[in-house]
Write an enzyme that holds these catalytic residues in place. Structure first.
Site, PDB file in Angstrom:
ATOM      1  N   HIS A  83      36.414  38.302  44.041  1.00 25.49           N
ATOM      2  CA  HIS A  83      36.461  37.070  43.257  1.00 25.49           C
ATOM      3  C   HIS A  83      36.032  35.874  44.099  1.00 25.49           C
ATOM      4  O   HIS A  83      35.169  35.081  43.686  1.00 25.49           O
ATOM      5  CB  HIS A  83      37.873  36.842  42.726  1.00 25.49           C
ATOM      6  CG  HIS A  83      38.208  37.696  41.544  1.00 25.49           C
ATOM      7  ND1 HIS A  83      39.185  37.355  40.625  1.00 25.49           N
ATOM      8  CD2 HIS A  83      37.700  38.877  41.119  1.00 25.49           C
ATOM      9  CE1 HIS A  83      39.261  38.288  39.690  1.00 25.49           C
ATOM     10  NE2 HIS A  83      38.383  39.233  39.983  1.00 25.49           N
ATOM     11  N   SER A  87      33.918  41.569  37.809  1.00 24.20           N
ATOM     12  CA  SER A  87      34.534  40.279  38.111  1.00 24.20           C
ATOM     13  C   SER A  87      33.809  39.514  39.211  1.00 24.20           C
ATOM     14  O   SER A  87      33.683  38.289  39.140  1.00 24.20           O
ATOM     15  CB  SER A  87      36.000  40.489  38.514  1.00 24.20           C
ATOM     16  OG  SER A  87      36.717  41.116  37.486  1.00 24.20           O
TER      17      SER A  87
END
Length: 256
Positions: A183, A132
């Site tokens: 993230h 991610s």
């Protein structure tokens, strides 16, 4: 840029780096999980997970490879499917625009920077894995393009990536068990290093593509019928409702 209509053959030929990353994702995922399911009948699965997962305490002890290896590891089926699907949708345009060496450099670099931020800003017992951070690094490159390199992305695609990015950030804070630091800092890292890699980039439509394999030509009696074209506004509205549903579902799951 983000509409995939290639065949398996043409996708593999046009985007070899992304194809390779997807293969690595699923090979490692299957290897690890089959080893766990068969109680070690398939060897080294537990070892790969134990020595590859991001572990702040182990990194502090000098196991610096753990800043890289988590980028390629996934455990849950939904996790590997979501990250791989995101890479298939949003990676191809950048692989063409940047070129293979620059693309893989950006992908790995933003993933590492996201993992370094995780190490510095989370606790000593924190563990993590997944691509991610690197995928949000690609979003960071797109964000820079939307803001500062409008010559590389048209208004419609800029709108698509903006909507998805906003939803992605919202879902980062809503869904439990997500590495928020990876993230956010993957996104920031991608936007920061984007100018270095986009200097000689050309718009996606200017690149050449490997055509699909020739197939036997058959007659389609409906080929001259007028096709119904869905208005762009309708597509964006549909995308918006889908993401709104996902956000509401995420909020409800967080509450209960």
């Amino acid at each position: 840029m983000f509409i995939r209509n290639e065949t398996f053959y043409s996708f593999r030929k046009n985007y070899p780096i992304i194809s390779g990353l997807i293969v690595i994702h699923f090979l490692l995922f299957l290897w690890i999980n089959l080893s766990l399911w068969t109680n070690g009948l398939i060897p080294f699965g537990r070892t790969i997970m134990q020595w590859g997962v991001g572990n702040n305490g182990a990194v502090a002890a000098g196991e610096y490879w753990r800043l890289i290896t988590p980028i390629f590891l996934h455990q849950g089926t939904g996790h590997v499917l979501f990250n791989s699907f995101s890479l298939i949708l949003f990676g191809p345009a950048l692989e063409k625009m940047l070129g293979k060496p620059k693309f893989i450099t950006v992908y790995i670099a933003t993933g590492i920077l996201a993992n370094i931020a995780t190490f510095l800003l989370t606790g000593p017992f924190y563990t993590h894995l997944g691509a991610s951070g690197a995928i949000f690094g690609l979003f960071g490159v797109y964000l820079y393009m939307v803001i500062n390199r409008k010559d590389l992305i048209d208004a419609a695609n800029a709108q698509i990536i903006t909507v998805i990015l906003v939803i992605g950030v919202i879902m980062t804070f809503i869904n439990p068990g997500i590495n928020i630091i990876a993230h956010l800092f993957g996104l920031i890292a991608g936007a920061v290093i984007a100018p270095l890699f986009l200097k000689k980039a050309r718009p996606f439509y200017m690149h050449t593509f490997e055509p699909a394999k020739n197939r036997e030509v058959t007659f389609n009696p409906n080929r001259w019928r007028k096709r119904r074209i869905i208005p762009t506004r309708t597509i964006f509205r549909l995308i918006g409702w889908i993401f709104l549903f996902l956000v509401i579902a995420g909020i409800i799951s967080r509450l209960f």
